[in-house]
Design an enzyme around this catalytic site. Sequence first.
Site, PDB file in Angstrom:
ATOM      1  CD  GLU A 261     -26.699   9.727  -8.128  1.00  0.00           C
ATOM      2  OE1 GLU A 261     -27.221  10.373  -9.292  1.00  0.00           O
ATOM      3  OE2 GLU A 261     -25.377  10.247  -7.895  1.00  0.00           O
ATOM      4  CB  CYS A 300     -31.638   6.277 -12.831  1.00  0.00           C
ATOM      5  SG  CYS A 300     -30.138   5.431 -12.855  1.00  0.00           S
TER       6      CYS A 300
HETATM    7  P1  NAP Z   1     -38.287   4.938  -3.826  1.00  0.00           P
HETATM    8  O1  NAP Z   1     -39.535   4.070  -3.574  1.00  0.00           O
HETATM    9  O2  NAP Z   1     -38.071   6.202  -3.415  1.00  0.00           O
HETATM   10  O3  NAP Z   1     -37.365   3.758  -2.994  1.00  0.00           O
HETATM   11  C1  NAP Z   1     -36.077   3.950  -2.671  1.00  0.00           C
HETATM   12  C2  NAP Z   1     -35.447   3.437  -1.615  1.00  0.00           C
HETATM   13  O4  NAP Z   1     -36.086   4.151  -0.403  1.00  0.00           O
HETATM   14  C3  NAP Z   1     -35.759   2.097  -1.036  1.00  0.00           C
HETATM   15  O5  NAP Z   1     -34.992   1.265  -0.570  1.00  0.00           O
HETATM   16  C4  NAP Z   1     -37.267   2.339  -0.214  1.00  0.00           C
HETATM   17  O6  NAP Z   1     -37.420   1.318   0.596  1.00  0.00           O
HETATM   18  C5  NAP Z   1     -36.572   3.339   0.520  1.00  0.00           C
HETATM   19  N1  NAP Z   1     -37.706   4.309   1.289  1.00  0.00           N
HETATM   20  C6  NAP Z   1     -38.904   4.587   0.931  1.00  0.00           C
HETATM   21  N2  NAP Z   1     -39.488   5.233   1.774  1.00  0.00           N
HETATM   22  C7  NAP Z   1     -38.473   5.734   2.735  1.00  0.00           C
HETATM   23  C8  NAP Z   1     -38.290   6.566   3.599  1.00  0.00           C
HETATM   24  N3  NAP Z   1     -39.472   7.282   4.072  1.00  0.00           N
HETATM   25  N4  NAP Z   1     -37.353   6.906   4.358  1.00  0.00           N
HETATM   26  C9  NAP Z   1     -36.224   6.426   4.075  1.00  0.00           C
HETATM   27  N5  NAP Z   1     -36.210   5.324   2.960  1.00  0.00           N
HETATM   28  C10 NAP Z   1     -37.289   5.091   2.602  1.00  0.00           C
HETATM   29  O7  NAP Z   1     -37.887   4.601  -5.263  1.00  0.00           O
HETATM   30  P2  NAP Z   1     -37.964   3.099  -6.156  1.00  0.00           P
HETATM   31  O8  NAP Z   1     -39.124   3.057  -6.722  1.00  0.00           O
HETATM   32  O9  NAP Z   1     -37.235   1.941  -5.322  1.00  0.00           O
HETATM   33  O10 NAP Z   1     -36.782   3.558  -7.110  1.00  0.00           O
HETATM   34  C11 NAP Z   1     -37.232   3.866  -8.577  1.00  0.00           C
HETATM   35  C12 NAP Z   1     -36.640   5.344  -8.588  1.00  0.00           C
HETATM   36  O11 NAP Z   1     -35.107   5.340  -8.478  1.00  0.00           O
HETATM   37  C13 NAP Z   1     -36.774   5.837  -9.992  1.00  0.00           C
HETATM   38  O12 NAP Z   1     -37.344   7.156 -10.285  1.00  0.00           O
HETATM   39  C14 NAP Z   1     -35.560   5.951 -10.852  1.00  0.00           C
HETATM   40  O13 NAP Z   1     -35.207   7.282 -11.542  1.00  0.00           O
HETATM   41  C15 NAP Z   1     -34.421   6.143  -9.489  1.00  0.00           C
HETATM   42  N6  NAP Z   1     -33.171   5.805  -9.641  1.00  0.00           N
HETATM   43  C16 NAP Z   1     -31.964   6.663  -9.893  1.00  0.00           C
HETATM   44  C17 NAP Z   1     -30.858   6.021 -10.146  1.00  0.00           C
HETATM   45  C18 NAP Z   1     -29.756   7.261 -10.088  1.00  0.00           C
HETATM   46  O14 NAP Z   1     -28.723   6.738 -10.092  1.00  0.00           O
HETATM   47  N7  NAP Z   1     -30.059   8.441 -10.228  1.00  0.00           N
HETATM   48  C19 NAP Z   1     -30.649   4.983  -9.839  1.00  0.00           C
HETATM   49  C20 NAP Z   1     -31.432   4.012 -10.051  1.00  0.00           C
HETATM   50  C21 NAP Z   1     -33.014   4.610  -9.756  1.00  0.00           C
HETATM   51  P3  NAP Z   1     -38.494   0.135   0.437  1.00  0.00           P
HETATM   52  O15 NAP Z   1     -38.081  -0.647  -0.776  1.00  0.00           O
HETATM   53  O16 NAP Z   1     -38.661  -0.643   1.370  1.00  0.00           O
HETATM   54  O17 NAP Z   1     -39.849   1.111   0.395  1.00  0.00           O
END
Ligand code: NAP
Length: 527
Positions: A261, A300
């Site tokens: 997602e 999101c």
């Molecule tokens: P993110 O930076 O990609 O982080 C998401 C998760 O991935 C966090 O738990 C992060 O851990 C982890 N992570 C980071 N680098 C990683 C790696 N190399 N390997 C494995 N895991 C890793 O995203 P975010 O900034 O938290 O979230 C915002 C985004 O989520 C927005 O773009 C939003 O649209 C999207 N979103 C989508 C939905 C949906 O249902 N489609 C719902 C909610 C949000 P850390 O926090 O420890 O870095």
Amino acid sequence: MTTPDTPLLPNYFAGRWQTGHGHGTTLRDAVTGESLVRVDNTGLNLHEGFVFAREHGGAALRALSYGQRAAMLGEVVKVLQANRDAYYDIATRNSGTTTKDSAVDIDGGIFTLGYYAKQGEALGDAKCLLDGERIRMGKDPVFQTQHVLNPTRGVALFINAFNFPSWGLWEKAAPALLSGVPVIVKPATATAWLTQRMVEDVVKAGVLPEGALSVICGSSAHLMDQLQPFDVVSFTGSAETARIIRSHPAVAQRSVRCNIEADSLNSALLDPSATVDSEAFKLMVSEVVREMTVKSGQKCTAIRRIFVPLELFDDAAEAISAKLVKVTVGNPRNEGVRMGALVSQEQKRSVLHGIEALCHEALVLFDGSEVPLVDADPEASACVAPTLLGHRDPGQAKVLHEVEVFGPVATLMAYEDEDEAWDLVRRGEGSLVASIYSEDPAFIARAAAELADSHGRVHAISPDVAASQTGHGNVMPMSLHGGPGRAGGGEELGGLRALGFYHRRTAVQASSAALDALAATATTLKY
Ligand code: NAP
């Protein structure tokens, strides 16, 4: 500043509470910047934790029927309800949300669990599911095929986003646990506290078997390395991290099932025949303002692009701005505040940077930053005011259809005719949701047919459903959540459809007598 006595949250992993051996990462109050807690998993034996969940949690869950597991979800609901006040307190501080916005995450999660508890009850004593009817494979009906669904004998790893520390856990854990699959959740670091606390309460209440639910906070390093062929991983977050997950050897080489997602440029579309006095116009304006400001736009599913007929562009800009100017922004502890903060300074920087990027192509139609914050320091707090941007000829724009600014920001765009409207909406290249505002059922049907293939959900708001519609951005458990293309291509929820991700479908080809014996322990999955 982090004070030395900032508590370090324990992880619940391998059936015991374990703290990391490192200094950890500090989680902060989104408004004051005060340090709250630290998270860390340095030195934890990841292999041991995954094996424990698979072997102990998985076996214990599969020994139960769907009905028994559904009852277990009901017990989890009771535990969470009993501790709601603590969750609201954590959300106000760590996520910077008002009570109303915290409810979207906290009560949204509890509601989804309760929904699956009820749905699961109807599956009764069964231990596996029949997928459809038996199918004859030849002239003689004695030898037939029956598709069956069995829970996968692995673990479900959830790597979650920061914006829904509660709902993001429970909307996935409910179908996973109901399916009989143990869960390991890795919350996003910035807001991990709420997830950790909820798991702590559930574990301490003893309502789930050992190993059914684990939480590991802090770094995600090497978590994916632990995944084996029968495990599944659900990722929610940015498109950039999604690419890393998708190309990890666990997915690319070991066929670990993966649900993504990611980000999404969701649309709102006003009927071309609407007028400034029409109900459709008013409904659109209200919904846009709600979507821009609920959870400070950190959803999101929030509306990012608003499409209106060219002749209504100025009226729409004026009507939306007139409502946005009344939105008080600041400290969520102050009762006069309607919109709280973003979750962190990092997110604030990212949103301000995103607005700058969009402004290369768009005009600023409303800039809420001119209105003073309530009870919050503009520097120390992660508050960002709502911003409405606009473009009269969005077919010429590029960045506006590509960059998701994850905050209280949306862009108003004009279209000349229906065909141009469909093309512009599709420029999002796959989104979670598009909402349609119209009084004409024929237009709604045409829009749904045109936009369905590029959206996980099409949400039509007409005057007759104004009071009962569930909201453009609200994810309801009975309805599919996810979207194609840039939205990640994932599918979640959708009632019992969600169970599919945690089961393996097999064709059992056998005699009618054998299939009768098999059916005695199963129930047919009906959506
Ligand atoms: P993110 O930076 O990609 O982080 C998401 C998760 O991935 C966090 O738990 C992060 O851990 C982890 N992570 C980071 N680098 C990683 C790696 N190399 N390997 C494995 N895991 C890793 O995203 P975010 O900034 O938290 O979230 C915002 C985004 O989520 C927005 O773009 C939003 O649209 C999207 N979103 C989508 C939905 C949906 O249902 N489609 C719902 C909610 C949000 P850390 O926090 O420890 O870095």
